[in-house]
Design a protein around this motif. Sequence first.
Motif, PDB file in Angstrom:
ATOM      1  N   TYR A 162      -8.057 -34.042   8.343  1.00 27.47           N
ATOM      2  CA  TYR A 162      -8.352 -32.639   8.061  1.00 27.47           C
ATOM      3  C   TYR A 162      -9.641 -32.197   8.737  1.00 27.47           C
ATOM      4  CZ  TYR A 162     -11.996 -34.283   4.886  1.00 27.47           C
ATOM      5  OH  TYR A 162     -13.119 -34.880   4.374  1.00 27.47           O
ATOM      6  N   GLN A 163      -9.772 -30.899   8.877  1.00 24.99           N
ATOM      7  CA  GLN A 163     -11.002 -30.270   9.348  1.00 24.99           C
ATOM      8  C   GLN A 163     -11.295 -29.069   8.462  1.00 24.99           C
ATOM      9  OE1 GLN A 163     -10.284 -29.382  13.532  1.00 24.99           O
ATOM     10  NE2 GLN A 163     -11.311 -31.265  14.155  1.00 24.99           N
ATOM     11  N   THR A 164     -12.563 -28.841   8.171  1.00 26.40           N
ATOM     12  CA  THR A 164     -12.958 -27.702   7.355  1.00 26.40           C
ATOM     13  C   THR A 164     -14.000 -26.874   8.086  1.00 26.40           C
ATOM     14  OG1 THR A 164     -14.820 -28.803   6.242  1.00 26.40           O
ATOM     15  CG2 THR A 164     -12.622 -29.122   5.291  1.00 26.40           C
ATOM     16  N   GLY A 165     -14.120 -25.632   7.687  1.00 20.78           N
ATOM     17  CA  GLY A 165     -15.158 -24.750   8.188  1.00 20.78           C
ATOM     18  C   GLY A 165     -15.823 -24.036   7.037  1.00 20.78           C
ATOM     19  N   ASN A 166     -17.140 -24.073   6.985  1.00 13.36           N
ATOM     20  CA  ASN A 166     -17.911 -23.372   5.954  1.00 13.36           C
ATOM     21  C   ASN A 166     -17.549 -23.840   4.541  1.00 13.36           C
ATOM     22  OD1 ASN A 166     -19.948 -21.445   5.386  1.00 13.36           O
ATOM     23  ND2 ASN A 166     -18.413 -19.954   4.767  1.00 13.36           N
ATOM     24  N   ALA A 167     -17.247 -25.124   4.410  1.00 14.48           N
ATOM     25  CA  ALA A 167     -16.856 -25.639   3.096  1.00 14.48           C
ATOM     26  C   ALA A 167     -18.036 -25.674   2.133  1.00 14.48           C
ATOM     27  CB  ALA A 167     -16.259 -27.037   3.236  1.00 14.48           C
ATOM     28  N   GLY A 168     -19.208 -25.972   2.630  1.00  9.42           N
ATOM     29  CA  GLY A 168     -20.386 -26.006   1.774  1.00  9.42           C
ATOM     30  C   GLY A 168     -20.502 -27.303   0.992  1.00  9.42           C
ATOM     31  N   LYS A 169     -21.677 -27.527   0.423  1.00 14.36           N
ATOM     32  CA  LYS A 169     -21.917 -28.732  -0.366  1.00 14.36           C
ATOM     33  C   LYS A 169     -21.165 -28.647  -1.699  1.00 14.36           C
ATOM     34  CE  LYS A 169     -26.498 -29.672   1.576  1.00 14.36           C
ATOM     35  NZ  LYS A 169     -27.947 -29.875   1.278  1.00 14.36           N
ATOM     36  N   GLY A 170     -20.863 -29.811  -2.236  1.00 14.67           N
ATOM     37  CA  GLY A 170     -20.186 -29.845  -3.530  1.00 14.67           C
ATOM     38  C   GLY A 170     -18.759 -29.353  -3.480  1.00 14.67           C
ATOM     39  N   THR A 171     -18.093 -29.552  -2.345  1.00 18.86           N
ATOM     40  CA  THR A 171     -16.703 -29.123  -2.201  1.00 18.86           C
ATOM     41  C   THR A 171     -15.788 -30.333  -2.172  1.00 18.86           C
ATOM     42  OG1 THR A 171     -17.291 -27.116  -1.002  1.00 18.86           O
ATOM     43  CG2 THR A 171     -15.051 -27.911  -0.729  1.00 18.86           C
ATOM     44  N   ALA A 172     -14.693 -30.274  -2.907  1.00 22.18           N
ATOM     45  CA  ALA A 172     -13.695 -31.342  -2.919  1.00 22.18           C
ATOM     46  C   ALA A 172     -12.462 -30.914  -2.144  1.00 22.18           C
ATOM     47  CB  ALA A 172     -13.308 -31.691  -4.351  1.00 22.18           C
ATOM     48  N   LEU A 173     -11.891 -31.860  -1.418  1.00 27.05           N
ATOM     49  CA  LEU A 173     -10.572 -31.677  -0.817  1.00 27.05           C
ATOM     50  C   LEU A 173      -9.545 -32.163  -1.826  1.00 27.05           C
ATOM     51  CD1 LEU A 173      -8.690 -31.152   1.693  1.00 27.05           C
ATOM     52  CD2 LEU A 173      -8.944 -33.616   2.148  1.00 27.05           C
ATOM     53  N   GLN A 174      -8.726 -31.259  -2.322  1.00 25.72           N
ATOM     54  CA  GLN A 174      -7.669 -31.603  -3.270  1.00 25.72           C
ATOM     55  C   GLN A 174      -6.356 -31.766  -2.512  1.00 25.72           C
ATOM     56  OE1 GLN A 174      -8.154 -32.170  -6.462  1.00 25.72           O
ATOM     57  NE2 GLN A 174      -9.946 -30.987  -7.130  1.00 25.72           N
ATOM     58  N   VAL A 175      -5.663 -32.863  -2.766  1.00 26.70           N
ATOM     59  CA  VAL A 175      -4.371 -33.135  -2.124  1.00 26.70           C
ATOM     60  C   VAL A 175      -3.329 -33.285  -3.230  1.00 26.70           C
ATOM     61  CG1 VAL A 175      -3.074 -34.629  -0.563  1.00 26.70           C
ATOM     62  CG2 VAL A 175      -5.558 -34.344  -0.256  1.00 26.70           C
ATOM     63  N   ALA A 176      -2.323 -32.413  -3.225  1.00 25.50           N
ATOM     64  CA  ALA A 176      -1.311 -32.404  -4.283  1.00 25.50           C
ATOM     65  C   ALA A 176       0.072 -32.706  -3.714  1.00 25.50           C
ATOM     66  CB  ALA A 176      -1.292 -31.051  -4.988  1.00 25.50           C
ATOM     67  N   PHE A 177       0.768 -33.640  -4.350  1.00 19.58           N
ATOM     68  CA  PHE A 177       2.169 -33.910  -4.041  1.00 19.58           C
ATOM     69  C   PHE A 177       3.020 -33.081  -4.993  1.00 19.58           C
ATOM     70  CE2 PHE A 177      -0.030 -37.672  -2.550  1.00 19.58           C
ATOM     71  CZ  PHE A 177       0.607 -37.967  -1.346  1.00 19.58           C
ATOM     72  N   VAL A 178       3.913 -32.271  -4.437  1.00 19.58           N
ATOM     73  CA  VAL A 178       4.642 -31.279  -5.236  1.00 19.58           C
ATOM     74  C   VAL A 178       6.145 -31.444  -5.056  1.00 19.58           C
ATOM     75  CG1 VAL A 178       4.964 -28.817  -5.661  1.00 19.58           C
ATOM     76  CG2 VAL A 178       2.714 -29.668  -4.966  1.00 19.58           C
ATOM     77  N   GLN A 179       6.850 -31.649  -6.159  1.00 19.99           N
ATOM     78  CA  GLN A 179       8.311 -31.658  -6.149  1.00 19.99           C
ATOM     79  C   GLN A 179       8.790 -30.222  -6.244  1.00 19.99           C
ATOM     80  OE1 GLN A 179      10.048 -34.342  -8.992  1.00 19.99           O
ATOM     81  NE2 GLN A 179      12.118 -33.519  -8.733  1.00 19.99           N
ATOM     82  N   LYS A 180       9.626 -29.797  -5.306  1.00 21.69           N
ATOM     83  CA  LYS A 180       9.962 -28.385  -5.197  1.00 21.69           C
ATOM     84  C   LYS A 180      10.862 -27.870  -6.320  1.00 21.69           C
ATOM     85  CE  LYS A 180       9.686 -28.508  -0.132  1.00 21.69           C
ATOM     86  NZ  LYS A 180      10.454 -28.315   1.134  1.00 21.69           N
ATOM     87  N   LEU A 181      11.774 -28.701  -6.842  1.00 23.83           N
ATOM     88  CA  LEU A 181      12.755 -28.197  -7.804  1.00 23.83           C
ATOM     89  C   LEU A 181      13.250 -29.338  -8.689  1.00 23.83           C
ATOM     90  CD1 LEU A 181      14.600 -25.776  -8.662  1.00 23.83           C
ATOM     91  CD2 LEU A 181      16.263 -26.635  -6.997  1.00 23.83           C
ATOM     92  N   ALA A 182      13.485 -29.026  -9.953  1.00 23.25           N
ATOM     93  CA  ALA A 182      14.079 -29.992 -10.884  1.00 23.25           C
ATOM     94  C   ALA A 182      14.650 -29.247 -12.079  1.00 23.25           C
ATOM     95  CB  ALA A 182      13.043 -31.018 -11.349  1.00 23.25           C
ATOM     96  N   HIS A 183      15.573 -29.894 -12.775  1.00 20.15           N
ATOM     97  CA  HIS A 183      16.141 -29.356 -14.011  1.00 20.15           C
ATOM     98  C   HIS A 183      16.114 -30.447 -15.073  1.00 20.15           C
ATOM     99  CE1 HIS A 183      17.829 -26.644 -10.953  1.00 20.15           C
ATOM    100  NE2 HIS A 183      17.968 -25.753 -11.919  1.00 20.15           N
ATOM    101  N   THR A 184      15.802 -30.052 -16.300  1.00 23.83           N
ATOM    102  CA  THR A 184      15.764 -31.011 -17.402  1.00 23.83           C
ATOM    103  C   THR A 184      16.545 -30.462 -18.590  1.00 23.83           C
ATOM    104  OG1 THR A 184      13.561 -31.802 -16.765  1.00 23.83           O
ATOM    105  CG2 THR A 184      14.285 -32.274 -19.003  1.00 23.83           C
ATOM    106  N   MET A 185      17.450 -31.289 -19.136  1.00 21.57           N
ATOM    107  CA  MET A 185      18.112 -30.948 -20.377  1.00 21.57           C
ATOM    108  C   MET A 185      17.260 -31.500 -21.518  1.00 21.57           C
ATOM    109  SD  MET A 185      20.403 -29.570 -22.226  1.00 21.57           S
ATOM    110  CE  MET A 185      21.696 -29.069 -21.067  1.00 21.57           C
ATOM    111  N   VAL A 186      16.642 -30.611 -22.263  1.00 18.05           N
ATOM    112  CA  VAL A 186      15.736 -31.013 -23.342  1.00 18.05           C
ATOM    113  C   VAL A 186      16.558 -31.282 -24.602  1.00 18.05           C
ATOM    114  CG1 VAL A 186      13.775 -30.317 -24.757  1.00 18.05           C
ATOM    115  CG2 VAL A 186      13.866 -29.667 -22.340  1.00 18.05           C
TER     116      VAL A 186
END
Length: 266
Positions: A162-186
């Motif tokens: 990755y590359q950042t611009g103007n991120a500043g101090k105290g900044t975290a890079l968050q990386v999220a894995f996301v499942q696009k769709l699901a169905h659950t029978m509760v």
Amino acid sequence: MKTIITSFFLSLGLSVSATAFTSNTSSTDQTTTSNGFAVVELFTSEGCSSCPPADKLLAKIQEEYAGKPVYLLAFHVDYWNHQGWRDVFSDRDFTKRQYQYASWLNLETVYTPQAIVNGRHELVGSQEETLKRALGIELQAPATATLSSEAQIAAGKLTLSYQTGNAGKGTALQVAFVQKLAHTMVKRGENAGRLLPHVQIVRKIQAFPANAAGTVTLSLPDTFNPNEWEVLTFLQNTQTGAITAAARVEVSGTDHRPLTADGRPQ
């Protein structure tokens, strides 16, 4: 049911992993200092009877804002699991993240469904008008930082540069894995007997200190499928929670884990 939680604030930890990087992929929807964006985080649960309308609204936002720099994340918290139904997508880390927002935003409580936009706006997750108002504000406001990223998967690992611009101090890079769709029978709890659809389900999120440029390596979630998941990255101020840039990563490469009969990695 709107649930009030008064447990002690739980903080998020940061970890760092650096490796050599080789990739031929590029990110899309990268933010610039001239374009606004919106990261919407919904804290929800299959055990909460007030949450299905918020989940439905998230799917509606996904459809209506398609093609725009709007990034959707559904975090399933775990504090409803003792009410008779364990949400298969719930995770203690997601509950910790919600409490982190309570601290950042000086909130006395957390609840479901709760939505946060760009770490700045807090609202009931099923309030469509209020959510769209927050989206309008953030999409029209110039982004204060930039983020670009590339990623490749191989042998159960994701390597992201990755590359950042103007991120500043105290900044975290968050990386999220996301499942696009699901169905659950509760089968039990407040939503017993209902088939619940979900979109943009966060299955894992990890934070790294953000430098001007860097490389991080993450283990893929066990059920990761590149055809049914996506990876979202964003920059977040660790003192205020404000999100200053975001990007959707176009992942390529080969996951060499054995596949099940339906094509999922074992």
